[in-house]
Scaffold this active site. Sequence first.
Site, PDB file in Angstrom:
ATOM      1  N   CYS A   9      23.130  59.348  -2.873  1.00  0.00           N
ATOM      2  CA  CYS A   9      22.463  60.022  -3.990  1.00  0.00           C
ATOM      3  C   CYS A   9      21.118  60.583  -3.514  1.00  0.00           C
ATOM      4  O   CYS A   9      20.729  60.411  -2.361  1.00  0.00           O
ATOM      5  CB  CYS A   9      22.212  59.054  -5.143  1.00  0.00           C
ATOM      6  SG  CYS A   9      23.656  58.119  -5.634  1.00  0.00           S
ATOM      7  N   MET A  10      20.378  61.198  -4.434  1.00  0.00           N
ATOM      8  CA  MET A  10      19.090  61.774  -4.049  1.00  0.00           C
ATOM      9  C   MET A  10      18.070  60.692  -3.671  1.00  0.00           C
ATOM     10  O   MET A  10      17.302  60.846  -2.716  1.00  0.00           O
ATOM     11  CB  MET A  10      18.534  62.629  -5.194  1.00  0.00           C
ATOM     12  CG  MET A  10      17.286  63.395  -4.809  1.00  0.00           C
ATOM     13  SD  MET A  10      16.584  64.332  -6.177  1.00  0.00           S
ATOM     14  CE  MET A  10      17.731  65.659  -6.354  1.00  0.00           C
ATOM     15  N   ASP A  11      18.078  59.582  -4.421  1.00  0.00           N
ATOM     16  CA  ASP A  11      17.029  58.570  -4.227  1.00  0.00           C
ATOM     17  C   ASP A  11      17.540  57.209  -3.767  1.00  0.00           C
ATOM     18  O   ASP A  11      16.744  56.331  -3.441  1.00  0.00           O
ATOM     19  CB  ASP A  11      16.273  58.369  -5.546  1.00  0.00           C
ATOM     20  CG  ASP A  11      15.895  59.690  -6.172  1.00  0.00           C
ATOM     21  OD1 ASP A  11      15.215  60.476  -5.495  1.00  0.00           O
ATOM     22  OD2 ASP A  11      16.317  59.955  -7.315  1.00  0.00           O
ATOM     23  N   ARG A  58      17.903  83.639  21.935  1.00  0.00           N
ATOM     24  CA  ARG A  58      17.044  83.367  20.781  1.00  0.00           C
ATOM     25  C   ARG A  58      15.884  84.347  20.767  1.00  0.00           C
ATOM     26  O   ARG A  58      15.932  85.361  20.104  1.00  0.00           O
ATOM     27  CB  ARG A  58      16.589  81.901  20.822  1.00  0.00           C
ATOM     28  CG  ARG A  58      15.924  81.432  19.563  1.00  0.00           C
ATOM     29  CD  ARG A  58      15.739  79.929  19.542  1.00  0.00           C
ATOM     30  NE  ARG A  58      14.833  79.421  20.577  1.00  0.00           N
ATOM     31  CZ  ARG A  58      14.548  78.130  20.728  1.00  0.00           C
ATOM     32  NH1 ARG A  58      15.089  77.220  19.940  1.00  0.00           N
ATOM     33  NH2 ARG A  58      13.721  77.725  21.674  1.00  0.00           N
ATOM     34  N   HIS A 114      14.084  79.255  28.322  1.00  0.00           N
ATOM     35  CA  HIS A 114      14.569  77.991  27.756  1.00  0.00           C
ATOM     36  C   HIS A 114      16.077  77.909  27.971  1.00  0.00           C
ATOM     37  O   HIS A 114      16.782  78.901  27.773  1.00  0.00           O
ATOM     38  CB  HIS A 114      14.222  77.952  26.260  1.00  0.00           C
ATOM     39  CG  HIS A 114      14.324  76.591  25.631  1.00  0.00           C
ATOM     40  ND1 HIS A 114      13.739  75.473  26.171  1.00  0.00           N
ATOM     41  CD2 HIS A 114      14.947  76.176  24.501  1.00  0.00           C
ATOM     42  CE1 HIS A 114      13.988  74.417  25.385  1.00  0.00           C
ATOM     43  NE2 HIS A 114      14.720  74.824  24.371  1.00  0.00           N
TER      44      HIS A 114
HETATM   45  C1  LIG Z   1      11.490  72.738  21.238  1.00  0.00           C
HETATM   46  C2  LIG Z   1      11.289  73.387  22.533  1.00  0.00           C
HETATM   47  C3  LIG Z   1      11.070  72.607  23.680  1.00  0.00           C
HETATM   48  C4  LIG Z   1      11.186  71.105  23.685  1.00  0.00           C
HETATM   49  O1  LIG Z   1      12.546  70.784  23.851  1.00  0.00           O
HETATM   50  P1  LIG Z   1      13.043  69.279  23.965  1.00  0.00           P
HETATM   51  O2  LIG Z   1      14.476  69.413  24.321  1.00  0.00           O
HETATM   52  O3  LIG Z   1      12.839  68.654  22.628  1.00  0.00           O
HETATM   53  O4  LIG Z   1      12.233  68.655  25.018  1.00  0.00           O
HETATM   54  C5  LIG Z   1      10.770  73.259  24.853  1.00  0.00           C
HETATM   55  N1  LIG Z   1      10.707  74.602  24.901  1.00  0.00           N
HETATM   56  C6  LIG Z   1      10.940  75.376  23.840  1.00  0.00           C
HETATM   57  C7  LIG Z   1      10.856  76.844  23.979  1.00  0.00           C
HETATM   58  C8  LIG Z   1      11.247  74.801  22.621  1.00  0.00           C
HETATM   59  O5  LIG Z   1      11.481  75.571  21.564  1.00  0.00           O
END
Ligand SMILES: *Cc1c(COP(=O)(O)O)cnc(C)c1O
Length: 368
Positions: free
Chosen positions: A309-311, A135, A164
Amino acid sequence: MYRDTRAKVSLGAIRENTAEIRRLMPESAKLMAVVKADGYGHGSVASARAAAQGGADHLAVAYLEEALLLRSKGIELPILILAPIHPSEVMLAIRHQLMVTVTHAEWFRQMAPYREPLCKDNLRVHVKVDTGLGRIGLRTKEEWDELVPWLQWDFIDVDGFYTHFATSAREDTAFLRTQLAKFLEMKEWSRTSGIEARHYHCAGSNAALRFPELAMDMVRIGAALFGFYPEQLVSGIHLRPALSLYSRLIQVKQLRKGECIGYDNSYVAEEDEWIGTVPIGYGDGWSQSLQNTEMLVEGRRAQVVGKICMDQLMIRLDRSYEAGTEVVLIGSQREERVAITELALHAGTVSQEISTSLSSRVERIYKE
Ligand SMILES: *Cc1c(COP(=O)(O)O)cnc(C)c1O
């Protein structure tokens, strides 16, 4: 608001979940409460306050606007912005004491002219490295080496170094272990370059709850604050869902066998049936992918029939009910419960997509 459809957010659940997670983590690890996307749809300001009461030390959000909102409401905890900000916005970050995520030397090159020369405050940064999510983050030693001189600048304070995980909700931990090994290798780059970050961190909710030994200096907890976690993979902790969702029947009618419901005649009554209309739709974030899920009326399950539906949407009832009867879309009623995980599974998504999708048309009501 005048509508019957409203979300209830239990601040007690967020506070207690935070405290529970704190107890599970090594004492030296800080807890960063992630309240991006309006606190996963629960309200970022209220969630941040509740998490702070439960023992959160830091906060995180995705974007600069989200951080500025927290500051404008008087929230003073350190805040990390997880997505890179525009280099030209650096002074805003400094003035509001926000920590920024950096991934690349180019960002510093572009930022440098925007730093006001008389500014005495430092910029606190967290370096993001990509170990396999693909990412954001730097990936190579060359990128790191290019970044180092910028990190050595007096004006820069390296508060963190992080990555992450991509597969922390999967039972199979092979890829997670590969990412961890890569992270430890990159951490060595930082050590050998003489850049000692204050906090090394890698674990979000799932990784932290499943493997507290990965907590390092800090855990970044979003989903679990709100009670979203893979219960079957986690032991020794119980977290409570913070969100429930209510509405009321606005009309009840009897349909004859063969009569239709919804756009495109998407449902045809198989026999004489009672049908109720509930005032929520995809305009509230209640997606059409939730067609055929169930909600509760007087403790009994009623299925959504026809296209949403929308609402409004329609549900099939086991008998006639008064208009005005309460409907529970997420939460418990009498002996029955509809968990957000059940809805997410049906829609092929995760609980947090359902909670973040609930639009501002659905009022959030806070309770202890
Ligand atoms: C959203 C995010 C988190 C939190 O993740 P959870 O799985 O919701 O605890 C932690 N680190 C990064 C970089 C994120 O984008």
